[in-house]
Design a protein around this motif. Structure first.
Motif, mmCIF file in Angstrom:
data_model
loop_
_atom_site.group_PDB
_atom_site.id
_atom_site.type_symbol
_atom_site.label_atom_id
_atom_site.label_comp_id
_atom_site.label_asym_id
_atom_site.label_seq_id
_atom_site.Cartn_x
_atom_site.Cartn_y
_atom_site.Cartn_z
ATOM 1 N N SER A 265 11.821 1.695 3.919
ATOM 2 C CA SER A 265 10.474 2.130 3.549
ATOM 3 C C SER A 265 9.658 0.979 2.974
ATOM 4 C CB SER A 265 10.538 3.289 2.544
ATOM 5 O OG SER A 265 11.235 2.906 1.375
ATOM 6 N N MET A 266 10.317 0.075 2.236
ATOM 7 C CA MET A 266 9.617 -1.083 1.688
ATOM 8 C C MET A 266 9.106 -1.981 2.814
ATOM 9 S SD MET A 266 8.654 -2.798 -1.056
ATOM 10 C CE MET A 266 9.645 -2.257 -2.468
ATOM 11 N N VAL A 267 9.957 -2.260 3.785
ATOM 12 C CA VAL A 267 9.561 -3.115 4.914
ATOM 13 C C VAL A 267 8.424 -2.461 5.693
ATOM 14 C CG1 VAL A 267 10.344 -4.091 7.108
ATOM 15 C CG2 VAL A 267 11.835 -4.198 5.097
ATOM 16 N N ARG A 268 8.547 -1.158 5.958
ATOM 17 C CA ARG A 268 7.526 -0.449 6.736
ATOM 18 C C ARG A 268 6.181 -0.427 6.008
ATOM 19 N NH1 ARG A 268 8.621 5.642 6.824
ATOM 20 N NH2 ARG A 268 7.623 5.405 4.784
ATOM 21 N N ASN A 269 6.203 -0.026 4.739
ATOM 22 C CA ASN A 269 4.941 0.133 4.008
ATOM 23 C C ASN A 269 4.233 -1.194 3.766
ATOM 24 O OD1 ASN A 269 5.469 2.864 3.923
ATOM 25 N ND2 ASN A 269 6.113 2.886 1.783
ATOM 26 N N MET A 270 4.993 -2.226 3.425
ATOM 27 C CA MET A 270 4.348 -3.513 3.176
ATOM 28 C C MET A 270 3.864 -4.158 4.472
ATOM 29 S SD MET A 270 4.057 -3.670 0.042
ATOM 30 C CE MET A 270 4.249 -1.908 -0.260
ATOM 31 N N GLY A 271 4.543 -3.868 5.562
ATOM 32 C CA GLY A 271 4.055 -4.334 6.862
ATOM 33 C C GLY A 271 2.702 -3.727 7.180
ATOM 34 N N ILE A 272 2.564 -2.432 6.900
ATOM 35 C CA ILE A 272 1.281 -1.745 7.115
ATOM 36 C C ILE A 272 0.216 -2.312 6.197
ATOM 37 C CG2 ILE A 272 0.099 0.470 6.807
ATOM 38 C CD1 ILE A 272 2.776 1.809 7.639
ATOM 39 N N ALA A 273 0.557 -2.501 4.905
ATOM 40 C CA ALA A 273 -0.413 -3.007 3.937
ATOM 41 C C ALA A 273 -0.888 -4.412 4.302
ATOM 42 C CB ALA A 273 0.194 -2.997 2.536
ATOM 43 N N ALA A 274 0.025 -5.249 4.765
ATOM 44 C CA ALA A 274 -0.354 -6.613 5.150
ATOM 45 C C ALA A 274 -1.231 -6.603 6.397
ATOM 46 C CB ALA A 274 0.904 -7.451 5.382
ATOM 47 N N GLU A 275 -0.858 -5.763 7.349
ATOM 48 C CA GLU A 275 -1.619 -5.688 8.608
ATOM 49 C C GLU A 275 -3.060 -5.227 8.359
ATOM 50 O OE1 GLU A 275 -1.417 -3.208 12.820
ATOM 51 O OE2 GLU A 275 0.409 -3.467 11.623
ATOM 52 N N LEU A 276 -3.243 -4.305 7.400
ATOM 53 C CA LEU A 276 -4.570 -3.778 7.114
ATOM 54 C C LEU A 276 -5.339 -4.619 6.094
ATOM 55 C CD1 LEU A 276 -3.797 0.055 6.953
ATOM 56 C CD2 LEU A 276 -4.795 -1.240 8.843
ATOM 57 N N GLY A 277 -4.697 -5.664 5.555
ATOM 58 C CA GLY A 277 -5.386 -6.559 4.642
ATOM 59 C C GLY A 277 -5.310 -6.177 3.181
ATOM 60 N N TYR A 278 -4.535 -5.136 2.849
ATOM 61 C CA TYR A 278 -4.396 -4.739 1.447
ATOM 62 C C TYR A 278 -3.395 -5.625 0.715
ATOM 63 C CZ TYR A 278 -6.872 -0.504 2.815
ATOM 64 O OH TYR A 278 -7.808 0.372 3.282
ATOM 65 N N LEU A 279 -2.460 -6.224 1.440
ATOM 66 C CA LEU A 279 -1.473 -7.136 0.868
ATOM 67 C C LEU A 279 -1.762 -8.525 1.399
ATOM 68 C CD1 LEU A 279 1.191 -7.239 -0.862
ATOM 69 C CD2 LEU A 279 2.426 -7.153 1.321
ATOM 70 N N LYS A 280 -2.023 -9.475 0.503
ATOM 71 C CA LYS A 280 -2.309 -10.859 0.885
ATOM 72 C C LYS A 280 -1.029 -11.681 0.712
ATOM 73 C CE LYS A 280 -6.852 -10.010 1.141
ATOM 74 N NZ LYS A 280 -6.890 -8.604 0.746
ATOM 75 N N VAL A 281 -0.494 -12.153 1.813
ATOM 76 C CA VAL A 281 0.774 -12.882 1.786
ATOM 77 C C VAL A 281 0.489 -14.378 1.721
ATOM 78 C CG1 VAL A 281 2.954 -13.313 2.968
ATOM 79 C CG2 VAL A 281 1.864 -11.052 3.129
ATOM 80 N N PRO A 282 0.785 -15.027 0.586
ATOM 81 C CA PRO A 282 0.485 -16.463 0.466
ATOM 82 C C PRO A 282 1.470 -17.309 1.278
ATOM 83 C CG PRO A 282 1.548 -15.657 -1.537
ATOM 84 C CD PRO A 282 1.333 -14.462 -0.665
ATOM 85 N N GLY A 283 0.912 -18.239 2.051
ATOM 86 C CA GLY A 283 1.748 -19.157 2.817
ATOM 87 C C GLY A 283 2.758 -18.433 3.691
ATOM 88 N N ASP A 284 3.948 -18.985 3.745
ATOM 89 C CA ASP A 284 5.035 -18.358 4.506
ATOM 90 C C ASP A 284 6.092 -17.818 3.542
ATOM 91 O OD1 ASP A 284 5.920 -20.752 3.571
ATOM 92 O OD2 ASP A 284 6.886 -21.406 5.435
ATOM 93 N N VAL A 285 5.626 -17.201 2.444
ATOM 94 C CA VAL A 285 6.534 -16.766 1.392
ATOM 95 C C VAL A 285 7.466 -15.649 1.851
ATOM 96 C CG1 VAL A 285 4.967 -15.054 0.386
ATOM 97 C CG2 VAL A 285 6.634 -16.204 -1.080
ATOM 98 N N LEU A 286 7.028 -14.817 2.796
ATOM 99 C CA LEU A 286 7.870 -13.712 3.257
ATOM 100 C C LEU A 286 8.841 -14.171 4.329
ATOM 101 C CD1 LEU A 286 5.695 -10.455 3.581
ATOM 102 C CD2 LEU A 286 7.697 -10.828 2.126
ATOM 103 N N ILE A 287 10.119 -13.828 4.143
ATOM 104 C CA ILE A 287 11.143 -14.120 5.153
ATOM 105 C C ILE A 287 12.017 -12.885 5.324
ATOM 106 C CG2 ILE A 287 11.174 -16.594 4.665
ATOM 107 C CD1 ILE A 287 13.732 -16.119 3.037
ATOM 108 N N ASP A 288 12.833 -12.875 6.352
ATOM 109 C CA ASP A 288 13.722 -11.724 6.521
ATOM 110 C C ASP A 288 15.016 -11.919 5.730
ATOM 111 O OD1 ASP A 288 15.553 -13.276 8.040
ATOM 112 O OD2 ASP A 288 14.517 -12.794 9.895
ATOM 113 N N ALA A 289 15.766 -10.826 5.593
ATOM 114 C CA ALA A 289 16.957 -10.833 4.734
ATOM 115 C C ALA A 289 18.026 -11.788 5.249
ATOM 116 C CB ALA A 289 17.514 -9.424 4.620
ATOM 117 N N LYS A 290 18.138 -11.934 6.559
ATOM 118 C CA LYS A 290 19.163 -12.829 7.112
ATOM 119 C C LYS A 290 18.905 -14.272 6.694
ATOM 120 C CE LYS A 290 20.524 -10.091 11.150
ATOM 121 N NZ LYS A 290 20.563 -10.034 12.624
#
Length: 558
Positions: A265-290
């Motif tokens: 649910s965290m991955v899904r919701n934050m993906g939606i928030a980022a796509e719609l511009g509500y979550l601003k992701v600085p640089g390449d700070v987000l990575i996957d768990a692997k």
């Protein structure tokens, strides 16, 4: 508060009926139905999360019984914001009628659409914004921006020929919100000037004096904790808390750490928030768990679900060493949320488990890592003074919250006889601007248990609690029904009874004697003999062991 069940009178034309089906006397499953001239409008359809005395339950839904046969009269569902306690039960309502229109802000509808996709339901939606006015049948709806712990929350003013109701949803009055979107007090004032006949205000923090701290006050604390953490940082929060995730991303970026989102649910919701511009992701700070697993411990932050101690959520599984991320000495765990009432024991159990593993656990009790999303008493007082409503009906909260909200209403000038402290199922009719209680419906809990909805009863839960707390004893007997003579048995097995099998040697002769007595007194059917076995074992175990296990006699004809 709730009294005896009273059937409400037939609704007269031109009268607005208001019936909360959830969210009063509890924190969760918020749902209110408005009816006028044969048409229904619903505000929010949320879930309640189970407590420890509801073992095995996944979710608790509002009781749809009062509207189940009238779904064709529903003109729409207004969703005030995207938290589970306000949107989580929408899929179960749409199973009953799939084309009910859903109205909400862009983020709210995006979150519910993603949830409905998992249920294979494609909804009919209408995106609305603050200041927008929509008419649905006899209801005119005006949407008002309010500040909450999730972006894009809306209050809704409902205008009808019977009067005007303002429903806040969840709100607070943060004066420096992270998204610069203030609660629109000018709109509140304008509505107040036009006249608000009934104010349905969020009660969750009504018993907290003063004002809710600013969301911005959390950022520096998170920044300091992450800066000082020697190894990995795990932050647990609600999966829809966009503002909190934003603050974690910013702090991690400032200290050269990467962030991995954990939990579906965290991955899904934050993906939606980022796509719609509500979550601003600085640089390449987000990575996957692997990829996170390959980085040095002092370069990673995990953002996970499980801040309420939910047994299957990520943080609980970490505490129980059931997750691929193994907590160890020097790790820092931040619980960046408040405690939902009823979850305290589960949360402290997780905190203790993480502490035993060597983690430094930071939570609201020892650092300001969370502020509430709800208006405290001072903010509610401002709202009442700005609106000057003719009547008030506190919503969204337990009894103590509703009473505190009602007190604020009367202190600010709402006449005491126009303040309604209702419960789920209380029927309130608004006519010519005056709201009165006209009935009380008998509503229950609707439990989601795996794939079943509404099949689990309170009696089933009682059985589960007995099994969990007292164990069970089964007794097998094969006998001659005509004489009561036992051919095989009694064979006794027990689980969760914490006694050696030899203890049952005492009760076996008692069972034989009781069956023989029953036969001499005319017993001939197997049910009668089963009841004799149940009573005999029950009396013995209660008297000798002070226990009340579930007793299951199996008596067959030999």
């Amino acid at each position: 508060m709730r009294g005896e069940i009273v059937e409400p009178p037939a609704l007269q034309r031109g009268t607005l009926r208001i019936v909360p089906l959830g969210g009063l006397g509890e924190v969760g499953r918020n749902m209110t139905v408005f009816e006028i001239d044969g048409k229904l409008l619903i505000v929010d359809v949320g879930v309640l999360f189970p407590e420890t005395e509801q073992p095995g339950v996944d979710l608790i839904l509002p009781d749809f019984a009062p509207i189940r046969d009238r779904l064709d009269d529903v003109v729409g569902v207004v969703l005030t914001h995207g938290h589970e306690d306000h949107i989580g039960a929408v899929p179960y309502l749409l199973r009953l009628r799939r084309d009910i229109p859903l109205l909400g802000s862009g983020l709210t509808l995006a979150l519910i659409e993603a949830k409905l996709q998992e249920h294979r339901i494609k909804p009919y939606t209408l995106t609305v914004k603050e200041g927008q006015v929509e008419r649905l049948g006899p209801f005119e709806l005006e949407f008002v921006a309010v500040n909450h712990s999730i972006p894009d929350a809306l209050a809704v003013a409902i205008r009808t020929t019977a009067g005007t109701v303002l429903h806040t949803g969840d709100f607070k009055m943060d004066q420096l919100p992270l998204d610069d979107r203030l609660t629109d007090l000018r709109a509140f004032a304008r509505l107040g000037e036009a006249g608000v006949d009934l104010f349905l205000a969020d009660s969750t923090n009504a018993d907290v004096p003063g004002f809710t701290p600013l969301e911005r006050s959390i950022g520096p604390v998170l920044d300091e904790v992450i800066a000082k953490a020697p190894r990995r940082v795990i932050v647990a929060s609600f999966s829809s808390h966009v503002h909190r995730v934003q603050q974690v991303l910013d702090a991690a970026y400032a200290h050269d750490r990467k962030v991995a989102l954990i939990g579906r649910s965290m991955v899904r919701n934050m993906g939606i928030a980022a796509e719609l511009g509500y979550l601003k992701v600085p640089g390449d700070v987000l990575i996957d768990a692997k990829r996170a697993a390959t980085l040095p411990d002092d370069r990673i932050v995990y953002m996970s679900t499980g801040s309420q101690g939910e047994p299957m959520a990520v943080l609980s599984r970490m505490a129980n060493l059931e997750h691929s991320i193994e907590i160890g000495e020097g790790d820092t765990v931040i619980l960046a949320s408040s405690l939902i009432p009823g979850n305290e024991n589960a949360v402290y159990r997780v905190i203790n488990g993480l502490t035993r593993l060597g983690a430094n656990v930071v939570h609201k009790g020892n650092a300001r890592v969370h502020v509430s999303g709800h208006a405290s008493a001072g903010e509610l007082m401002y709202a009442y003074n700005i609106l000057k409503p003719k009547g008030a009906m506190p919503v969204h909260g337990e009894a103590r919250h509703q009473v505190a909200n009602a007190k604020i209403a009367t202190e600010t000038g709402v006449p005491e006889d126009r303040v309604i402290i209702a419960d789920n199922g209380t029927v309130v009719d608004l006519k010519d601007g005056l709201a009165t209680v006209t009935g009380q419906l008998d509503l229950g809990f609707v439990y989601v248990d795996g794939s079943s909805v509404g099949e689990l009863t309170d009696a089933d839960l009682k059985d589960r609690r007995i099994l969990a707390e007292e164990g069970f004893i089964s007794i097998f007997v094969a006998l001659d029904p005509a004489t009561g003579r036992v051919i095989v048995g009694p064979e006794i097995q027990a689980r969760g009874f914490a006694e050696d099998d030899e203890v049952f040697d005492v009760v076996r002769p008692q069972i034989l004697e009781a069956l023989a007595d029953a036969a001499r007194n005319g017993a001939r059917d197997l049910h009668s003999y089963s009841q004799v076995v149940r009573r005999t074992v029950g009396r013995w175990v209660n008297t000798k062991h002070r226990r009340r296990p579930m007793i299951i006699p199996v008596v067959v004809s030999a």
